[in-house]
Motif scaffolding. Structure first.
Motif, PDB file in Angstrom:
ATOM      1  N   ASP A  70      27.841  11.304  40.630  1.00  0.00           N
ATOM      2  CA  ASP A  70      27.138  11.824  41.820  1.00  0.00           C
ATOM      3  C   ASP A  70      25.869  11.023  42.086  1.00  0.00           C
ATOM      4  O   ASP A  70      25.562  10.675  43.221  1.00  0.00           O
ATOM      5  N   LEU A  71      25.118  10.761  41.006  1.00  0.00           N
ATOM      6  CA  LEU A  71      23.854  10.045  41.169  1.00  0.00           C
ATOM      7  C   LEU A  71      24.106   8.622  41.665  1.00  0.00           C
ATOM      8  O   LEU A  71      23.393   8.119  42.548  1.00  0.00           O
ATOM      9  N   ILE A  72      25.133   7.985  41.132  1.00  0.00           N
ATOM     10  CA  ILE A  72      25.444   6.608  41.556  1.00  0.00           C
ATOM     11  C   ILE A  72      25.793   6.588  43.047  1.00  0.00           C
ATOM     12  O   ILE A  72      25.350   5.698  43.789  1.00  0.00           O
ATOM     13  N   ILE A  73      26.552   7.578  43.488  1.00  0.00           N
ATOM     14  CA  ILE A  73      26.905   7.630  44.919  1.00  0.00           C
ATOM     15  C   ILE A  73      25.622   7.775  45.758  1.00  0.00           C
ATOM     16  O   ILE A  73      25.424   7.063  46.738  1.00  0.00           O
ATOM     17  N   GLU A  74      24.729   8.660  45.299  1.00  0.00           N
ATOM     18  CA  GLU A  74      23.445   8.835  46.002  1.00  0.00           C
ATOM     19  C   GLU A  74      22.691   7.506  46.077  1.00  0.00           C
ATOM     20  O   GLU A  74      22.163   7.131  47.127  1.00  0.00           O
ATOM     21  N   LEU A  75      22.638   6.799  44.939  1.00  0.00           N
ATOM     22  CA  LEU A  75      21.879   5.545  44.880  1.00  0.00           C
ATOM     23  C   LEU A  75      22.517   4.462  45.751  1.00  0.00           C
ATOM     24  O   LEU A  75      21.810   3.709  46.418  1.00  0.00           O
ATOM     25  N   CYS A  76      23.866   4.416  45.761  1.00  0.00           N
ATOM     26  CA  CYS A  76      24.561   3.431  46.615  1.00  0.00           C
ATOM     27  C   CYS A  76      24.169   3.674  48.068  1.00  0.00           C
ATOM     28  O   CYS A  76      23.844   2.733  48.803  1.00  0.00           O
ATOM     29  N   LEU A  77      24.169   4.938  48.493  1.00  0.00           N
ATOM     30  CA  LEU A  77      23.859   5.258  49.887  1.00  0.00           C
ATOM     31  C   LEU A  77      22.410   4.903  50.202  1.00  0.00           C
ATOM     32  O   LEU A  77      22.111   4.312  51.233  1.00  0.00           O
ATOM     33  N   GLN A  78      21.517   5.238  49.248  1.00  0.00           N
ATOM     34  CA  GLN A  78      20.091   4.898  49.450  1.00  0.00           C
ATOM     35  C   GLN A  78      19.884   3.391  49.605  1.00  0.00           C
ATOM     36  O   GLN A  78      18.975   2.953  50.281  1.00  0.00           O
ATOM     37  N   HIS A  79      20.747   2.611  48.926  1.00  0.00           N
ATOM     38  CA  HIS A  79      20.619   1.154  48.994  1.00  0.00           C
ATOM     39  C   HIS A  79      21.450   0.555  50.120  1.00  0.00           C
ATOM     40  O   HIS A  79      21.664  -0.660  50.153  1.00  0.00           O
ATOM     41  N   GLY A  80      21.935   1.401  50.992  1.00  0.00           N
ATOM     42  CA  GLY A  80      22.679   0.916  52.150  1.00  0.00           C
ATOM     43  C   GLY A  80      24.042   0.336  51.800  1.00  0.00           C
ATOM     44  O   GLY A  80      24.594  -0.471  52.555  1.00  0.00           O
ATOM     45  N   LEU A  81      24.596   0.728  50.655  1.00  0.00           N
ATOM     46  CA  LEU A  81      25.910   0.208  50.267  1.00  0.00           C
ATOM     47  C   LEU A  81      27.008   1.155  50.750  1.00  0.00           C
ATOM     48  O   LEU A  81      26.796   2.366  50.830  1.00  0.00           O
ATOM     49  N   GLU A  82      28.146   0.564  51.047  1.00  0.00           N
ATOM     50  CA  GLU A  82      29.263   1.399  51.518  1.00  0.00           C
ATOM     51  C   GLU A  82      30.004   1.956  50.312  1.00  0.00           C
ATOM     52  O   GLU A  82      30.487   1.190  49.475  1.00  0.00           O
ATOM     53  N   VAL A  83      30.075   3.276  50.244  1.00  0.00           N
ATOM     54  CA  VAL A  83      30.796   3.881  49.121  1.00  0.00           C
ATOM     55  C   VAL A  83      31.827   4.865  49.656  1.00  0.00           C
ATOM     56  O   VAL A  83      31.533   5.655  50.546  1.00  0.00           O
ATOM     57  N   TYR A  84      33.027   4.749  49.116  1.00  0.00           N
ATOM     58  CA  TYR A  84      34.146   5.576  49.589  1.00  0.00           C
ATOM     59  C   TYR A  84      34.723   6.368  48.427  1.00  0.00           C
ATOM     60  O   TYR A  84      35.074   5.787  47.397  1.00  0.00           O
ATOM     61  N   GLN A  85      34.811   7.687  48.622  1.00  0.00           N
ATOM     62  CA  GLN A  85      35.468   8.523  47.621  1.00  0.00           C
ATOM     63  C   GLN A  85      36.906   8.689  48.085  1.00  0.00           C
ATOM     64  O   GLN A  85      37.186   9.526  48.943  1.00  0.00           O
ATOM     65  N   GLN A  86      37.749   7.844  47.569  1.00  0.00           N
ATOM     66  CA  GLN A  86      39.138   7.902  48.022  1.00  0.00           C
ATOM     67  C   GLN A  86      40.104   7.496  46.919  1.00  0.00           C
ATOM     68  O   GLN A  86      39.702   6.905  45.915  1.00  0.00           O
ATOM     69  N   ARG A  87      41.367   7.872  47.134  1.00  0.00           N
ATOM     70  CA  ARG A  87      42.374   7.605  46.107  1.00  0.00           C
ATOM     71  C   ARG A  87      42.547   6.093  45.909  1.00  0.00           C
ATOM     72  O   ARG A  87      42.501   5.328  46.865  1.00  0.00           O
ATOM     73  N   ILE A  88      42.731   5.700  44.657  1.00  0.00           N
ATOM     74  CA  ILE A  88      42.869   4.272  44.340  1.00  0.00           C
ATOM     75  C   ILE A  88      44.187   4.081  43.591  1.00  0.00           C
ATOM     76  O   ILE A  88      44.413   4.706  42.543  1.00  0.00           O
ATOM     77  N   HIS A  89      45.044   3.257  44.149  1.00  0.00           N
ATOM     78  CA  HIS A  89      46.329   2.970  43.507  1.00  0.00           C
ATOM     79  C   HIS A  89      46.093   1.987  42.370  1.00  0.00           C
ATOM     80  O   HIS A  89      45.286   1.059  42.521  1.00  0.00           O
ATOM     81  N   ILE A  90      46.801   2.175  41.265  1.00  0.00           N
ATOM     82  CA  ILE A  90      46.511   1.276  40.130  1.00  0.00           C
ATOM     83  C   ILE A  90      46.871  -0.180  40.417  1.00  0.00           C
ATOM     84  O   ILE A  90      46.329  -1.080  39.788  1.00  0.00           O
ATOM     85  N   GLU A  91      47.751  -0.396  41.387  1.00  0.00           N
ATOM     86  CA  GLU A  91      48.077  -1.796  41.720  1.00  0.00           C
ATOM     87  C   GLU A  91      46.877  -2.524  42.325  1.00  0.00           C
ATOM     88  O   GLU A  91      46.827  -3.757  42.338  1.00  0.00           O
ATOM     89  N   GLU A  92      45.897  -1.745  42.828  1.00  0.00           N
ATOM     90  CA  GLU A  92      44.712  -2.374  43.434  1.00  0.00           C
ATOM     91  C   GLU A  92      43.729  -2.873  42.363  1.00  0.00           C
ATOM     92  O   GLU A  92      42.855  -3.687  42.661  1.00  0.00           O
TER      93      GLU A  92
END
Ligand code: PDD
Length: 284
Positions: free
Chosen positions: A211-233
Motif C-alpha cells: 500500500d505504501l509503495i503504491i502511495e509513494l509511486c503516485l506521489q512521485h508521478g509514476l503510473e501504477v496499475y493494480q491489475q492481473r498479471i499473467h505469468i507469461e509476462e
C-alpha cells in the motif's frame, strides 16, 4: 540478555513463555498474526497493521481481545523491555489464537479466552542496501483466503523451503497462470516505466508495504496499475521487486533461469526504495 515477551497478561523471559498443548493455535492453527517493523523504537504504520489485524480477526469470527490503544501500549512495552539488547529497530511479531479448551475438538464448544503473544527480534538496519535476489516460480498451493493473515502457514513454509533448497531467495507464486504474490511478500513488476502489481483479492495478503509503495509511486508521478498479471509476462519485465515489512524492497534480478531486465537492480526499484527510506526518515 534474554528476550522478554508478552504472553497472556505477563511480560516474561522468552524461554519461560509456555502455552497449553490444547491451545487451538497449536492444534488447528486457529489464529492470526501481524509483523510490525519498529524503527527507532517507533512502530511503523502501526495503525494500518492493527486495522489489518482487526480485519483478519473479524474474518475468523474472533473478537479482538484489546482495543487499538491497548495493543499499542503492549507493543511499546515489549519494544522498551528489549531495546537494550535488540536495539531500537525491532520486528514485532504478535499473534492471537482462539485459546484452549478442555480437550481437542474441531468445533468450538465454550467461549475460550484468546491467547495473545507479542515478541520481538532485531530488525536489520533501516538504511537498507538493496541486495539482488533470485526467485523461482511456483504454483500457489495455499487456501482461498490469503487475505487473512492466518498463522496457518504450512503451504508458505513448504514453498519457501523448496525454493531455498534449490538455491533461490523467494518463491513467486501463481494461480491459474496469474501472479499472486511471494511466499511471504507482495510483488511489483515494471514494464516500459509502468508499474504493475496484482489487485487486492482473496488470493493475496494486502501488504502494508505494498500500500505504501503504491502511495509513494503516485506521489512521485509514476503510473501504477493494480491489475492481473499473467505469468507469461514476467520474463518480459524490465524490473521486478518483492516487498514486505521486514524486507522492505528486494530486487528480483532473475526468475528461475531467466534474467530480468539487465540482470541488475533497476532504476525504478532504486527510486522507489529511496522514496521509502525518505518517507521513513521524515516520520522518525
Ligand atoms: N509477511 N504476502 C505474504 C504472504 C506475507 O507473508 C507478507 C508479509 C506480505 C507483505 O505484507 P507486509 O508488507 O504487510 O509485511 C505479503 C510477514 C513479514 C511475515 O510473515 O513474516
Amino acid at each position: 540478555m534474554t528476550d522478554i515477551v508478552y504472553l497472556n497478561g505477563e511480560f516474561i523471559a522468552k524461554e519461560h513463555a509456555k502455552i497449553s498443548v490444547l491451545d487451538r493455535g497449536f492444534l488447528f492453527a486457529d489464529g492470526v498474526y501481524e509483523v510490525i517493523p519498529v524503527y527507532r523504537k517507533t512502530p511503523f504504520r502501526s495503525k494500518q497493521h492493527l486495522t489489518r489485524l482487526f480485519d483478519s480477526l473479524k474474518k475468523i469470527d474472533l473478537p479482538s481481545p484489546f482495543d487499538e490503544q491497548r495493543w499499542l501500549d503492549l507493543i511499546d512495552e515489549v519494544v522498551a523491555l528489549n531495546v537494550e539488547h535488540l536495539g531500537e529497530n525491532q520486528s514485532i511479531y504478535l499473534q492471537v489464537t482462539r485459546g484452549s479448551e478442555p480437550y481437542r475438538q474441531h468445533q468450538v464448544m465454550a467461549k475460550p479466552k484468546p491467547s495473545v503473544l507479542i515478541m520481538s527480534s532485531t530488525l536489520k538496519d533501516s538504511a537498507q542496501t538493496l541486495t539482488p535476489q533470485r526467485a523461482t516460480l511456483m504454483e500457489d498451493i495455499r487456501w482461498l483466503h490469503c487475505d487473512i493473515k492466518s498463522i496457518a502457514l504450512l503451504a508458505n513454509t513448504l514453498l519457501i523451503n523448496r525454493a531455498k533448497a534449490q538455491g533461490f531467495d523467494e518463491a513467486i507464486l501463481y494461480r491459474d497462470n496469474e501472479l499472486t504474490e511471494g511466499a511471504s511478500s507482495n510483488v511489483f513488476v515494471v514494464k516500459s516505466d509502468k508499474i504493475y502489481t496484482p489487485p487486492k483479492s482473496q488470493f493475496i495478503l494486502g501488504g502494508i508495504t505494498r500500500d505504501l509503495i503504491i502511495e509513494l509511486c503516485l506521489q512521485h508521478g509514476l503510473e501504477v496499475y493494480q491489475q492481473r498479471i499473467h505469468i507469461e509476462e514476467l520474463p518480459e519485465a524490465d524490473e521486478i521487486w518483492i516487498c514486505s515489512s521486514t524486507r522492505e524492497i528486494s530486487p528480483i534480478v532473475a526468475i528461475d533461469d531467466k534474467i530480468i531486465g539487465s540482470g541488475e537492480i533497476g532504476p525504478l526499484t532504486t527510486r522507489i526504495s529511496s522514496a521509502l527510506q525518505d518517507f521513513k526518515s521524515q516520520l522518525l
